[in-house]
Design a protein around this motif. Structure first.
Motif, PDB file in Angstrom:
ATOM      1  N   GLU A 172       0.839  -1.206   0.000  1.00 49.85           N
ATOM      2  CA  GLU A 172       0.000   0.000   0.000  1.00 49.85           C
ATOM      3  C   GLU A 172       0.874   1.257   0.000  1.00 49.85           C
ATOM      4  O   GLU A 172       0.665   2.167  -0.791  1.00 49.85           O
ATOM      5  CB  GLU A 172      -0.909  -0.035   1.237  1.00 49.85           C
ATOM      6  CG  GLU A 172      -1.629   1.261   1.511  1.00 49.85           C
ATOM      7  CD  GLU A 172      -3.069   1.277   1.005  1.00 49.85           C
ATOM      8  OE1 GLU A 172      -3.630   0.201   0.785  1.00 49.85           O
ATOM      9  OE2 GLU A 172      -3.598   2.375   0.823  1.00 49.85           O
ATOM     10  N   SER A 173       1.844   1.294   0.896  1.00 54.91           N
ATOM     11  CA  SER A 173       2.711   2.468   0.981  1.00 54.91           C
ATOM     12  C   SER A 173       3.433   2.709  -0.338  1.00 54.91           C
ATOM     13  O   SER A 173       3.541   3.840  -0.793  1.00 54.91           O
ATOM     14  CB  SER A 173       3.769   2.274   2.070  1.00 54.91           C
ATOM     15  OG  SER A 173       3.169   2.377   3.320  1.00 54.91           O
ATOM     16  N   ILE A 199       2.672   1.612  -3.540  1.00 52.00           N
ATOM     17  CA  ILE A 199       1.894   1.986  -4.726  1.00 52.00           C
ATOM     18  C   ILE A 199       1.164   3.314  -4.568  1.00 52.00           C
ATOM     19  O   ILE A 199       0.827   3.946  -5.553  1.00 52.00           O
ATOM     20  CB  ILE A 199       0.887   0.894  -5.155  1.00 52.00           C
ATOM     21  CG1 ILE A 199      -0.154   0.657  -4.088  1.00 52.00           C
ATOM     22  CG2 ILE A 199       1.559  -0.398  -5.555  1.00 52.00           C
ATOM     23  CD1 ILE A 199      -1.314  -0.134  -4.613  1.00 52.00           C
ATOM     24  N   THR A 200       0.924   3.737  -3.333  1.00 52.33           N
ATOM     25  CA  THR A 200       0.269   5.035  -3.173  1.00 52.33           C
ATOM     26  C   THR A 200       1.296   6.151  -3.019  1.00 52.33           C
ATOM     27  O   THR A 200       0.928   7.307  -2.864  1.00 52.33           O
ATOM     28  CB  THR A 200      -0.673   5.066  -1.949  1.00 52.33           C
ATOM     29  OG1 THR A 200       0.080   4.735  -0.787  1.00 52.33           O
ATOM     30  CG2 THR A 200      -1.818   4.090  -2.115  1.00 52.33           C
ATOM     31  N   GLY A 201       2.587   5.785  -3.077  1.00 51.86           N
ATOM     32  CA  GLY A 201       3.629   6.808  -3.034  1.00 51.86           C
ATOM     33  C   GLY A 201       3.816   7.415  -1.662  1.00 51.86           C
ATOM     34  O   GLY A 201       3.947   8.622  -1.521  1.00 51.86           O
ATOM     35  N   ARG A 202       3.787   6.548  -0.634  1.00 50.79           N
ATOM     36  CA  ARG A 202       4.013   7.051   0.719  1.00 50.79           C
ATOM     37  C   ARG A 202       5.364   6.567   1.221  1.00 50.79           C
ATOM     38  O   ARG A 202       5.893   5.590   0.740  1.00 50.79           O
ATOM     39  CB  ARG A 202       2.934   6.544   1.667  1.00 50.79           C
ATOM     40  CG  ARG A 202       1.606   7.223   1.473  1.00 50.79           C
ATOM     41  CD  ARG A 202       0.628   6.646   2.469  1.00 50.79           C
ATOM     42  NE  ARG A 202      -0.572   7.454   2.581  1.00 50.79           N
ATOM     43  CZ  ARG A 202      -1.615   7.329   1.783  1.00 50.79           C
ATOM     44  NH1 ARG A 202      -1.600   6.443   0.819  1.00 50.79           N
ATOM     45  NH2 ARG A 202      -2.665   8.093   1.937  1.00 50.79           N
ATOM     46  N   ILE A 203       5.840   7.271   2.223  1.00 52.49           N
ATOM     47  CA  ILE A 203       7.062   6.816   2.864  1.00 52.49           C
ATOM     48  C   ILE A 203       6.675   5.654   3.770  1.00 52.49           C
ATOM     49  O   ILE A 203       5.823   5.793   4.626  1.00 52.49           O
ATOM     50  CB  ILE A 203       7.705   7.956   3.667  1.00 52.49           C
ATOM     51  CG1 ILE A 203       8.033   9.098   2.717  1.00 52.49           C
ATOM     52  CG2 ILE A 203       8.938   7.469   4.401  1.00 52.49           C
ATOM     53  CD1 ILE A 203       8.196  10.432   3.378  1.00 52.49           C
TER      54      ILE A 203
END
Lengths: 241, 265
Positions: free
Chosen positions: B257-258, B260-264
């Motif tokens: 999730e982190s 593919i959604t572009g989160r750290i």
């Protein structure tokens, strides 16, 4: 699954927060509209009902802004996973809220007509109680949304049963009044539409609660939603009086 | 407007083409791939995604033993192609690579004519009996590479004279000329413009009819567009492997999730 950590692109976080803030603002306006509309009905306050009618414009405009922002987010950020679900749910929730706003406005319009007729005993307070219940459901559904709280969302879904039961009781009451004296028919028809519309608001609050569950879990709730509106199968004859 | 069906990219083949079990890769002391189990389906596009250095290219290169060429690289575990261990001593890596073709990040045509670029593989593997046979193979490969119409009048021109996108499609045509069963693609579009990228993606979708395609890509959108299965790698582990639709709408692992959604993370 929902993810609380920040995006690498901080503007994406700001956009998602902004669009959700619009939903909360819309929710606040709709709650006030429902409350004021029910109060105006009970207190036969034309001025207040006029205020409700005018306030609907702001709700409609917010819905439009939510749609525009959602389209922009999809085009520019290609959201995935929980971000995608956030964008999809804000669009649906804004539609739900916009409908609730319309119903409140409709209530206010009918109040304008009803003040010129003699009141039906006990109807307005009952409707106000029902409106208070729906307003509370809406508030809790939006709280559940902001807190991503599926437990609270499920609670809201089950509360809709109470609203349905209140509506059933009013429905039978109005039928009785109409059969007693045909001069009550006009007022009772208006009051019935009001009650029906409030019952529909309860359905919209339930739908928002379901969106919260979809947003947090990625799946719509599987168990059928509790339904208590039995008026579509109700026939009341003279012998019931 | 009367076609109301949404084109779903379901996996229509359930046969396993490549089955990897407990694969470990070491570069000297570095443990680059840790305990990877994966079943790659036949006639399916499988995308490997993950941050740089996560091991996706390393794992891809295990599938046709390209890592053999690196001295300090050691591969453990089993990789079965149609049930046969490709790391078995009796397997000839050259024959294996004819079955498991590869396309690289940058187009790398041979400094030869367009025709000879394609004919090279079939010649050394003895796939053509005569010139007419070879002509046919070359045409078929170029058609499959979706570049035939652009080059049919200049087959004698050097392959290196083509545009980047054309060169990459030439390389794909070259890879399919030996009739492989699996096509490995290591970031095949990273050196291409968006239009050439879409052409290659369209081509990958067509190739799926005949081959099992495994593609490593840094573009999540590309993985979402072309693949039916997606595997997410992180720090040498295969974190999540599933239907592409599921990975991009409702991933089960927080790290996926982190990413593919572009989160750290």
């Amino acid at each position: 699954m929902h993810n609380d950590s920040k995006h690498i692109a901080s503007a994406f976080d700001r956009d998602l927060e902004a669009i959700q803030a619009m939903i909360m603002k819309m929710g606040g306006l709709v709650e006030v509209a429902i409350k004021d509309a029910a109060q105006a009905l009970e207190e036969r306050d034309v001025e207040l009902s006029e205020k409700v009618r005018l306030s609907d414009k702001a709700i409609d405009q917010l819905e439009e802004s939510v749609n525009e922002e959602a389209a922009r987010l999809i085009a520019l950020r290609s959201p995935t996973a929980s971000d995608l679900r956030t964008v999809l749910t804000v669009m649906k929730i804004s539609t739900n809220l916009e409908r609730c706003g319309d119903y409140a406005k409709n209530l206010a319009k009918r109040t304008g007509v009803l003040v010129n007729m003699s009141p039906i005993e006990g109807a307005a307070p009952s409707i106000r109680r029902m409106a208070r219940e729906v307003e509370e459901m809406l508030r809790l559904a939006l709280d559940a949304y902001i807190q991503r709280d599926t437990g609270l969302a499920n609670e809201v879904r089950h509360r809709d049963l109470d609203v349905d039961q209140m509506y059933n009781a009013l429905f039978r009451e109005f039928l009785t009044y109409m059969m007693e004296d045909p001069r009550n028919i006009t007022a009772c028809m208006h009051l019935h539409f009001i009650a029906k519309n409030i019952e529909r608001m309860g359905d919209h609050a339930t739908s928002i609660a379901e969106q919260v569950i979809y947003l947090t879990t990625g799946e719509m709730p599987e168990d059928a939603r509790p339904k208590g509106d039995v008026t579509s199968q109700t026939a009341l004859g003279a012998e019931d009086l | 407007m009367n076609d109301m069906r949404i084109v779903r990219k379901d996996v229509d083949m359930n046969d396993t083409k490549i089955s990897a079990k407990k694969v470990q890769v070491f570069y000297g002391d570095t443990h680059a791939i840790k305990d990877v189990d994966v079943e790659i389906k036949d006639k399916t596009v499988t995308a490997f995604i993950g941050p740089s250095g996560c091991g996706k290219s390393t794992f891809l290169r295990c599938l046709n033993r390209m890592n053999d060429t690196i001295d300090i690289c050691r591969v453990e575990g089993n990789i079965l192609l149609d049930g046969e261990d490709i790391y078995d001593k009796r397997v000839d890596p050259v024959q294996l690579r004819a079955k498991v073709g590869m396309v690289f990040q940058r187009p790398n045509p041979f400094p030869k004519s367009i025709y000879d670029n394609i004919a090279y593989g079939p010649r050394i593997h003895g796939l053509a009996k005569n010139k007419a046979d070879l002509d046919e193979i070359v045409e078929k490969a170029l058609r499959r590479g979706a570049i035939w119409d652009e080059v049919k009048d200049r087959l004698d021109a050097p392959g290196t004279g083509l545009s980047g996108g054309q060169q990459q499609r030439l390389c794909i045509a070259r890879a399919v000329a030996t009739e492989p069963e699996v096509l490995l693609m290591d970031e095949p579009c990273s050196a291409l413009d968006p239009i050439a990228t879409l052409q290659v993606e369209e081509l990958i979708d067509e190739l799926r009819e005949n081959f099992s395609v495994v593609i490593v890509t840094h573009s999540m959108q590309q993985a979402a567009r072309v693949s039916q299965k997606t595997a997410f790698f992180h720090l040498g582990n295969l974190v999540e492997y599933g239907d592409t639709e599921q990975i991009f709408t409702n991933p089960q692992d927080e790290r996926t999730e982190s990413y593919i959604t572009g989160r750290i993370g």
